[in-house]
Design a protein around this motif. Structure first.
Motif, short mmCIF file in Angstrom:
data_model
loop_
_atom_site.label_atom_id
_atom_site.label_comp_id
_atom_site.label_asym_id
_atom_site.label_seq_id
_atom_site.Cartn_x
_atom_site.Cartn_y
_atom_site.Cartn_z
N SER A 1 1.90 6.55 -6.99
CA SER A 1 1.35 5.49 -6.17
C SER A 1 1.97 5.55 -4.79
N ALA A 2 1.11 5.40 -3.79
CA ALA A 2 1.62 5.38 -2.42
C ALA A 2 1.49 3.99 -1.84
N GLY A 3 1.55 3.01 -2.72
CA GLY A 3 1.46 1.62 -2.27
C GLY A 3 0.02 1.12 -2.27
N GLY A 4 -0.19 -0.11 -2.69
CA GLY A 4 -1.53 -0.70 -2.75
C GLY A 4 -2.37 0.04 -3.79
N GLU A 5 -3.62 0.28 -3.42
CA GLU A 5 -4.51 1.00 -4.33
C GLU A 5 -4.33 2.50 -4.22
N HIS A 6 -3.60 2.92 -3.25
CA HIS A 6 -3.50 4.33 -2.91
C HIS A 6 -2.75 5.13 -3.98
N LYS A 7 -3.43 6.07 -4.58
CA LYS A 7 -2.82 6.91 -5.61
C LYS A 7 -3.11 8.36 -5.31
N TYR A 8 -2.22 9.21 -5.71
CA TYR A 8 -2.50 10.64 -5.61
C TYR A 8 -1.81 11.39 -6.72
#
Lengths: 305, 328
Positions: free
Chosen positions: B309-316
Motif C-alpha cells: 500500500s502506498a497510502g489511501g487506495e493506492h496499491k501496487y
C-alpha cells in the motif's frame, strides 16, 4: 428498393431476349431442319415442299421475329412430332417438373438450413460430423444410383411407394428426395460456413450484450446475414432442377419438361426445343431475379449496387 | 450509498489452449461506486478486455471464469442463472465495443436496433421506443435524429456509429457502462469528442463507467480510479491523482515515460519505451510477470510478490518498497 427492383427487372428482360435470339440461331445453325424432318429417303422436291410449308426458306431474321412475336403471345407453334400445339404439350409436362422442382428445393432447404445451423452452433460436435457425413454422401452419390436404391427398398422390398408415374402425391415422394438430396449438401455447407462466420461477428456480440436471448441472437441477428449466399445458391439450384432433372425424371418415369426436352432434341422437334429452352431460361432468369430481390430485402447494403 | 455498485474479488479467466491453460486474467480485485469512472489500462493481451467481458457474462463457454466474488448491485453475477444475467445485460449494465464499424447489425436500421435494446427489457410500444431512440440520438450529438433512425449502419461514419452504440447502451438508463476501447478505431479528433460525451453522460445520468484503454492520455482526462493491468494482473491501482503523481510500479512508470509531457519532454529527445514483450501466460506463472522487462529486477522477483500500500487506495505489486532510479 423500388429503383433497384426496376433496374433488375429491366436487366432480366434484356437477358431473356438475348437468350431467345441465341438459342433460336444456334438451333437453326445446327443443321438443315427441313432435311431432318423429311427423313433419309426424301427427294429434293420433298425438302423444298417442307421448306415452304414451315417457312425455312424465308430470311432468318424474319423467321425469328415471327417466332418471337407468337411466342410472346403464348403460341409456340406446332410440334413436328406430336402434331400438337407446343404450348399445350409443355403446359402439361411443365406442371410435373414444377411440382417436382418446388418439392425438391423445399425438401433441400428444410433439411439443409436447420442442419447447417446446428452444425455451426456446435462445430466439430457429433451433430456436425453427422451433417458432414450426410452432405459428403449426397455429393458423392450419383442421382441415378440413389434413385434405383430407393426404388429397390421402398417400392420393391417394402412396397410402400409407387416406383414410377406422376398420378398422385405419393409418386412424387421418392423423386423429391432424390432430387432434393442432390441440392442439399452445397446448401448445408454454405449455411454452416455462413453461420460460423456470422456467429463470431461483432454485431452478434452486441446483440448478446443488449440482453437478447439465444434464439433471438441466432435467428434474428445471425441467420438473416448468413442466409444471403444460400438464397442465391438456391435460385441457381432451382433453375437447374427444372431443366436438368432429366435423370431423375427418367428413373421414376415422371414425364416432365426435362424429359420432353431430351426427347425432342433427339427428334429434331425444333418448335418444342425452342419453346423449352426459352421457358427454362425464363425460369432461370426469374429465380435469379427473385433471389436478387430477396437478398436486397435481407441485406440493405445490396440495394445500393 | 457506500456499497460499491460493482465489487470483484479474485477474478480469474482461464483459456484452454493446445499447450495447456492460458491464465489470461490472474486473480484481480476492483470495485467501483456509483458515479465513478474506473480506467483499466494495459497493453494488448493484458487481459483488460477479457475482464470487462467476464463482468458482462459475454465470454464463451470454452473460457473458464472464476471469482471469489463478482457482485453487481449486491447480486452475485458468478452464480446467476443465464436468464437473469440476460435480463441484467443491456438493462442495468451495458457495453460499448471497440469496433463501431462492425458492432451494428448491417441488416437492420439504426432505429430498429436502438428500439430492440429497450423493448427487450421494457414493455413499451415501438413508437415510444422510437421516440426515446430519437431523443437519445440527439443527446449523443447526432443531428437530424428522426431521419438517422431510418438509416442503415453502412450509411453512417465510424464516429456516428460509435455515437449510436453509446445511445444504444443508454436506452435502458443502465447503472454501469463498460466501454472497451471505445475510441481506438476512431480518428483522433473524434476520439476526444466521444470521450467528452461519455464523461458528460456519466455525470448527467450518475452512472458508473469502466473504460478499458491503452491510452494514458485518455485516462488522465476522465478517470477517477485507475487499474494498471499487466499480464493478467492488476499491478497498480489507485485514484487517478495517486497514479499520475506517484507511479510506484516500474511498469506504470514505464508507461508514463512513453507519453510526452508538454514543457517537460525536450524536442528531439527520444520518448521512453519498454523493451521486450509480454511473457507467455500458458502454464504456471509465478513471481512478477514484468521482471523479464524490468530494469529493477532482482532474484526475489521470481518468488511471490507482495501487494503493497502506498497510502489511501493506492496499491501496487512490487518487491521494492522504494524505487532507486527511473525505469527505462
Amino acid at each position: 428498393m423500388l429503383a433497384f427492383a426496376l433496374k433488375r427487372l429491366g436487366l432480366a428482360v434484356l437477358v431473356t431476349f438475348t437468350v431467345s435470339a441465341i438459342s433460336f440461331s444456334l438451333l437453326h445453325l445446327s443443321g438443315d431442319p427441313a432435311t431432318a424432318i423429311a427423313g433419309e429417303n426424301a427427294t429434293e422436291a420433298d425438302i423444298a415442299a417442307i421448306n415452304e410449308q414451315y417457312g425455312f426458306d424465308r430470311p432468318f431474321a424474319e423467321q425469328y421475329a415471327e417466332w418471337l412475336w407468337n411466342a410472346v403471345q403464348g403460341d409456340f407453334g406446332q410440334s413436328y412430332y406430336f402434331k400438337l400445339p407446343v404450348a399445350e404439350l409443355i403446359a402439361d409436362r411443365l406442371s410435373v417438373t414444377m411440382t417436382l422442382g418446388v418439392c425438391a428445393i423445399s425438401f433441400a432447404l428444410l433439411t439443409a438450413v436447420p442442419l447447417g445451423v446446428l452444425a455451426a452452433i456446435r462445430p466439430n460436435s457429433l451433430i456436425d460430423r453427422i451433417a458432414l457425413f450426410i452432405s459428403v454422401a449426397g455429393q458423392a452419390m450419383p442421382s441415378f444410383w440413389f434413385g434405383l436404391i430407393m426404388i429397390v427398398v421402398f417400392s420393391i422390398k417394402f412396397r410402400l411407394l409407387p416406383p414410377s408415374g406422376s398420378e398422385t402425391w405419393r409418386h412424387f415422394i421418392m423423386p423429391t428426395i432424390v432430387l432434393g438430396y442432390y441440392a442439399m449438401p452445397a446448401i448445408m455447407r454454405l449455411t454452416r460456413a455462413g453461420m460460423l462466420e456470422v456467429l463470431n461477428a461483432d454485431y452478434v456480440r452486441t446483440a448478446r450484450a443488449k440482453g437478447a436471448g439465444a434464439g433471438r441472437v441466432l435467428f434474428k441477428h445471425a441467420l438473416r446475414n448468413a442466409i444471403v449466399p444460400v438464397v442465391s445458391l438456391s435460385a441457381v439450384q432451382m433453375g437447374f432442377m427444372l431443366g436438368g432433372s432429366i435423370v431423375v425424371e427418367s428413373i421414376f418415369a415422371l414425364h416432365g419438361a426435362g424429359y420432353l426436352a431430351w426427347e425432342s432434341i433427339g427428334r429434331h422437334d425444333l418448335p418444342t426445343v425452342q419453346a423449352l429452352i426459352l421457358i427454362f431460361s425464363c425460369f432461370y432468369i426469374l429465380f435469379t431475379l427473385l433471389s436478387d430481390l430477396a437478398n436486397a430485402w435481407l441485406d440493405p447494403r445490396i440495394r445500393v449496387g | 450509498m457506500n456499497d460499491p455498485i460493482l465489487n470483484v474479488k479474485n477474478l480469474t479467466v482461464d483459456i484452454p489452449v493446445s499447450g495447456g491453460t492460458l491464465h489470461a486474467v490472474r486473480g484481480i480485485d476492483f470495485e467501483l461506486n456509483r458515479g465513478e469512472t474506473l480506467c483499466i489500462v494495459g497493453e494488448s493481451g493484458s487481459g483488460k478486455s477479457l475482464t470487462s467481458l467476464a463482468v458482462m457474462g459475454l465470454l464463451g463457454k470454452r473460457l473458464q471464469v472464476r471469482a471469489d466474488k463478482m457482485e453487481f448491485e449486491g447480486r452475485d453475477l458468478g452464480s446467476m442463472p443465464q436468464r437473469q444475467m440476460q435480463a441484467l445485460r443491456g438493462d442495468r449494465m451495458a457495453m460499448i465495443f471497440q469496433e463501431p464499424m462492425t458492432s451494428l447489425n448491417p441488416a437492420y436500421t439504426i432505429g430498429d436496433q436502438l428500439c430492440e435494446a429497450l423493448r427487450l427489457h421494457r414493455k413499451v410500444s415501438k413508437a415510444e421506443a422510437m421516440a426515446r431512440a430519437a431523443d437519445l440520438l440527439g443527446k449523443v450529438g447526432i443531428t437530424a435524429a428522426e431521419s438517422r433512425l431510418r438509416q442503415f449502419p453502412h450509411q453512417l461514419s465510424g464516429g456516428l456509429r460509435q455515437r449510436v452504440m453509446i445511445a444504444m447502451s443508454l436506452m435502458c438508463e443502465p447503472d454501469l457502462i463498460i466501454a472497451d476501447e471505445p475510441t481506438t478505431a476512431l480518428d483522433v479528433t473524434i476520439q476526444a469528442q466521444i470521450l467528452r460525451l461519455l464523461a458528460d453522460l456519466k455525470r448527467e445520468m450518475n452512472m458508473a463507467l469502466i473504460l478499458v484503454t491503452h491510452d494514458l492520455g485518455v485516462v488522465a482526462r476522465i478517470a477517477d480510479k485507475v487499474a494498471v493491468m499487466y499480464a493478467g494482473e492488476i499491478v497498480e491501482s489507485g485514484s487517478a491523482k495517486e497514479i499520475f503523481d506517484a507511479p510506484s510500479h516500474p511498469y506504470t512508470r514505464g508507461l508514463l515515460n512513453c507519453i510526452p509531457v508538454p514543457g517537460k519532454t525536450k524536442p528531439g529527445e527520444p520518448l521512453g519505451s519498454i523493451p521486450g514483450i509480454v511473457p507467455s501466460l500458458i502454464g504456471d506463472v509465478s513471481g512478477c510477470a514484468f521482471r523479464s522487462r524490468c530494469n529493477q529486477a532482482i532474484e526475489a522477483c521470481a518468488s511471490t510478490v507482495p501487494e503493497r500500500s502506498a497510502g489511501g487506495e493506492h496499491k501496487y505489486r512490487c518487491i521494492h518498497t522504494q524505487l532507486t532510479s527511473e525505469v527505462a
